[in-house]
Motif scaffolding. Structure first.
Motif, mmCIF file in Angstrom:
data_model
loop_
_atom_site.group_PDB
_atom_site.id
_atom_site.type_symbol
_atom_site.label_atom_id
_atom_site.label_comp_id
_atom_site.label_asym_id
_atom_site.label_seq_id
_atom_site.Cartn_x
_atom_site.Cartn_y
_atom_site.Cartn_z
ATOM 1 N N VAL A 104 0.842 -1.195 0.000
ATOM 2 C CA VAL A 104 0.000 0.000 0.000
ATOM 3 C C VAL A 104 0.882 1.251 0.000
ATOM 4 C CG1 VAL A 104 -1.900 1.165 1.155
ATOM 5 C CG2 VAL A 104 -1.780 -1.301 1.194
ATOM 6 N N ARG A 108 1.822 5.398 -2.523
ATOM 7 C CA ARG A 108 2.159 6.786 -2.183
ATOM 8 C C ARG A 108 3.430 7.237 -2.897
ATOM 9 N NH1 ARG A 108 -1.857 9.314 0.028
ATOM 10 N NH2 ARG A 108 -0.381 10.864 0.756
ATOM 11 N N HIS A 133 3.356 9.488 5.477
ATOM 12 C CA HIS A 133 2.639 8.666 4.504
ATOM 13 C C HIS A 133 2.117 7.401 5.150
ATOM 14 C CE1 HIS A 133 3.241 11.094 0.962
ATOM 15 N NE2 HIS A 133 4.425 11.383 1.454
ATOM 16 N N LYS A 136 -1.318 8.203 6.288
ATOM 17 C CA LYS A 136 -2.285 8.159 5.185
ATOM 18 C C LYS A 136 -2.619 6.714 4.819
ATOM 19 C CE LYS A 136 -2.989 12.444 4.028
ATOM 20 N NZ LYS A 136 -4.339 13.007 4.134
ATOM 21 N N VAL A 137 -1.574 5.906 4.770
ATOM 22 C CA VAL A 137 -1.769 4.509 4.395
ATOM 23 C C VAL A 137 -2.631 3.795 5.430
ATOM 24 C CG1 VAL A 137 -0.517 2.326 4.280
ATOM 25 C CG2 VAL A 137 0.217 4.251 2.899
ATOM 26 N N VAL A 140 -6.223 4.323 4.768
ATOM 27 C CA VAL A 140 -6.734 3.439 3.718
ATOM 28 C C VAL A 140 -6.927 2.029 4.266
ATOM 29 C CG1 VAL A 140 -6.254 2.448 1.463
ATOM 30 C CG2 VAL A 140 -5.666 4.810 1.915
ATOM 31 N N ARG A 169 -3.937 -0.365 -2.493
ATOM 32 C CA ARG A 169 -2.782 0.261 -3.125
ATOM 33 C C ARG A 169 -3.230 1.347 -4.103
ATOM 34 N NH1 ARG A 169 0.752 -3.531 -6.686
ATOM 35 N NH2 ARG A 169 -0.939 -3.128 -8.130
ATOM 36 N N ALA A 172 -4.481 4.363 -2.126
ATOM 37 C CA ALA A 172 -3.452 5.101 -1.399
ATOM 38 C C ALA A 172 -2.902 6.241 -2.245
ATOM 39 C CB ALA A 172 -2.318 4.163 -0.986
ATOM 40 N N GLU A 174 -4.611 8.236 -3.806
ATOM 41 C CA GLU A 174 -5.660 9.262 -3.845
ATOM 42 C C GLU A 174 -5.985 9.651 -5.290
ATOM 43 O OE1 GLU A 174 -5.162 12.467 -0.997
ATOM 44 O OE2 GLU A 174 -3.606 11.286 -0.033
#
Lengths: 260, 358
Positions: A104, A108, A133, A136-137, A140, A169, A172, A174
């Motif tokens: 994942v 990014r 990051h 963020k991951v 998700v 993935r 991630a 976005e």
């Protein structure tokens, strides 16, 4: 449920040939912002080829693809990724030797800026970025409910979960446009329901525009705002699920028609 | 029980992403490093330090380098010896021509030169894969060695073609050449090993490491997430060759004390490849285990019969050595491609549950 937004992606008169085989012939359609758009058709209709054209794996001989107002004929997959197009594959394309988390995290990739030296020393931006990051991951991972398999190498995961990791993935990154190539293929009913839920909440909560290929007609009719039907590389019909369901050409293509 | 993996909770992502997440692991590595720095020079015999630890450490650097290229990025290379030779010859050239440059700058500089050569020979990797790439790197092996032997410029027109390593000092201690002290040499090499191993771990857990592994596992999907194949593969070639170059420079300057082509022939390439396969592809720990194992096995085979009072003819031992290597390589390729590092991991997993079967 149709929410007509601006046109995000516009495909105009795409033709794709492999030698003498015409995979796609003069296919045109628009995908609007915020909708779930389905591409259906019998086997070999050119659905996957269409997705491959959109994200740059194939280069169509004729026609243009306009994404976010920028027209282009040819581009490489990594350029498509940089513009905000993510996708999943029909037969899972995960990095088998890496853990779920690492897989994942690769989503990014394009958002990370640390230089080689910063990464080598794991210092300054190299370290800060990894942690930012990671947050963020983790969002998700929470969103797709795969917390428990975070540190498992994906090669060891069952098929349904691998599909979900692949979606993670893609999310991630976005993306603005998410291409799903048969997200429910080979799944049992429960897994399909889960996946439908994730596709819908991706669309509703994250506002991601989704283009998907799917063979399960129940799923397609329930999920999608609009549908385009391909057969032998040509567009048969386009419209809301109800319109498409009633179209005589579509019924013929799927059920066959007697030629006497 | 002292050592436990369960119940070691992390409360922040930075703690979870630390290189060694378990405090005891961390202390163990610090203790090991401290022992290697302080304990070994005080306790170890000259033979152990110069004839065993020194080459094992230097070959570990080369194995780390090849592991970055083959284990992490999936590009098979048989040119390790050539890149080591590039490091060795250019370190000699730089050290003898820019004499004021400190040796601890010269060696990384030679590594950088090797990295540039590595990039040049890595260019075909965009088009060719697997065995074909291995053959392309084999070309590097033969071409570079031929170049270094044929062009006397590299050895400052030395008549023998095998010039001795120039004596250089760090903090007043001579570290290169035959007259250097054992402890000084050992510590000099150890410093490189510690820094380079640390950097390798950092690279492996950062973006660049993930992009290498992505290219290794599935290059199409890697492109899809925005990884550009050519720069990624070339970065692996560059960094791998840098490590090999540093290893080659240290090998010539500190271990064999001369710059000679036979030290970097095709057998060296295979030796390092075996280390990586036996130690574990895609593992920093594996590079060390593999280097130690492959280097020590012949020594062990030579001295083991003596411990039990047998005497075995040395040619028999050589034969046994070849047979054992062959069997080991096949064993690891079939049974455990992730090598000793993976076996160690499995052992830990089993011990965690012991005595229960699952």
């Amino acid at each position: 449920m149709t929410r007509p937004g601006d046109i995000l992606l516009s495909v105009k008169e795409i033709s794709l040939r492999f030698g003498g085989v015409r995979a796609l012939t003069d296919v045109s359609f628009d995908i609007h912002e915020g909708e779930i758009f389905a591409i259906i058709g019998p086997n070999g209709a050119g659905k996957s080829s269409m997705l491959n054209c959109i994200n740059g794996f194939y280069h169509p001989q004729e026609g243009t693809i306009t994404f976010k107002g920028a027209e282009r004929r040819q581009m490489r997959p990594h350029e498509a990724a940089a513009q905000g197009i993510s996708r999943t594959f029909q037969n899972i394309a995960l990095f088998k030797g890496m853990t779920t988390l690492e897989n994942v995290m690769t989503g990014r990739m394009l958002k990370m800026r640390a230089t080689l030296a910063e990464q080598a020393l794991y210092f300054w931006r190299g370290r800060r970025e990894e942690i930012e990051h990671r947050e963020k991951v983790e969002e998700v991972i929470d969103f797709l409910e795969i917390q428990s398999i975070r540190k498992t190498p994906v090669g060891r995961l069952p098929y349904g979960l691998q599909k979900r990791v692949e979606l993670a993935r893609a999310l991630a990154a976005e993306p603005e446009l998410l291409l799903l190539d048969e997200p429910m293929a080979g799944m049992n009913v429960e897994e399909k329901e889960d996946m439908c839920r994730f596709v819908l909440s991706t669309n509703h909560e994250l506002g991601t525009t989704i283009a998907l290929i799917e063979h399960d007609m129940g799923v397609v009719m329930d999920l999608s705002d609009r549908v385009v039907v391909l057969d032998y590389g040509k567009k048969l019909a386009e419209g809301t699920p109800d319109e498409v369901r009633g179209n005589q050409d579509v019924i013929d293509a799927y059920l066959g028609v007697s030629h006497d | 029980m002292l050592y436990r993996e369960a119940g070691q909770f992390k409360t922040s992502y930075s703690a979870d992403q630390a290189m060694l997440t378990i405090p005891l692991d961390r202390w163990f590595v610090f203790a090991l490093a401290a022992f290697a720095i302080v304990g070994v020079p005080l306790l170890a015999s000259e033979y152990l330090m110069v004839s065993i630890l020194l080459p094992v450490l230097i070959l570990s650097i080369a194995a780390l380098g090849l592991n970055i290229l083959t284990g992490y990025c999936g590009q098979l290379s048989l040119g390790t010896g050539a890149f080591m030779a590039a490091g060795a010859y250019l370190a000699y050239k730089i050290a003898t021509n820019i004499t004021w440059l400190p040796i601890w700058v010269v060696i990384p500089l030679a590594g950088l030169c090797a990295a540039a050569i590595g990039i040049a020979f890595g260019l075909p990797s965009l088009r060719i894969k697997g065995f074909y790439l291995a053959v392309a790197t084999l070309a590097a092996q033969f071409f570079l060695l031929w170049l270094f032997v044929k062009v006397p410029w590299f050895v400052n027109d030395s008549i023998s073609g095998v010039p001795p390593a120039p004596p250089r000092t760090v903090f007043g201690f001579q570290v290169t050449g035959a007259a250097a002290g054992d402890e000084a040499k050992y510590l000099f090499v150890l410093a490189f090993v510690i820094v380079l191993a640390w950097i390798a771990r950092n690279l492996a857990r950062s973006r660049i490491g993930r992009s290498w592994m992505a290219i290794r596992d599935m290059d199409i999907a890697a492109e899809l997430v925005g990884i550009r194949p050519l720069p990624t593969k070339l970065s692996a070639f560059a960094i791998s060759s840098f490590y090999c170059g540093v290893a080659g420079a240290l090998w010539a300057m500190c271990y064999i004390n001369s710059v000679e082509p036979t030290a970097f022939d095709i057998n060296r390439s295979f030796q390092v490849l075996f280390m990586v396969i036996v130690g574990g592809l895609g593992s920093v720990l594996g590079s060390f285990l593999g280097a130690a194992f492959i280097f020590l096995l012949p020594i062990f085979l030579n001295s083991a019969p003596g411990w039990f009072g047998y005497s075995v003819a040395s040619d028999t031992i050589t034969h046994i050595e070849f047979m054992l290597f062959g069997v080991l390589i096949i064993f690891f390729l079939i049974v455990e491609p992730h090598g000793l590092a993976r076996l160690w991991q499995i052992a830990k997993e089993k011990l965690r549950l012991w005595p229960f079967p699952y």
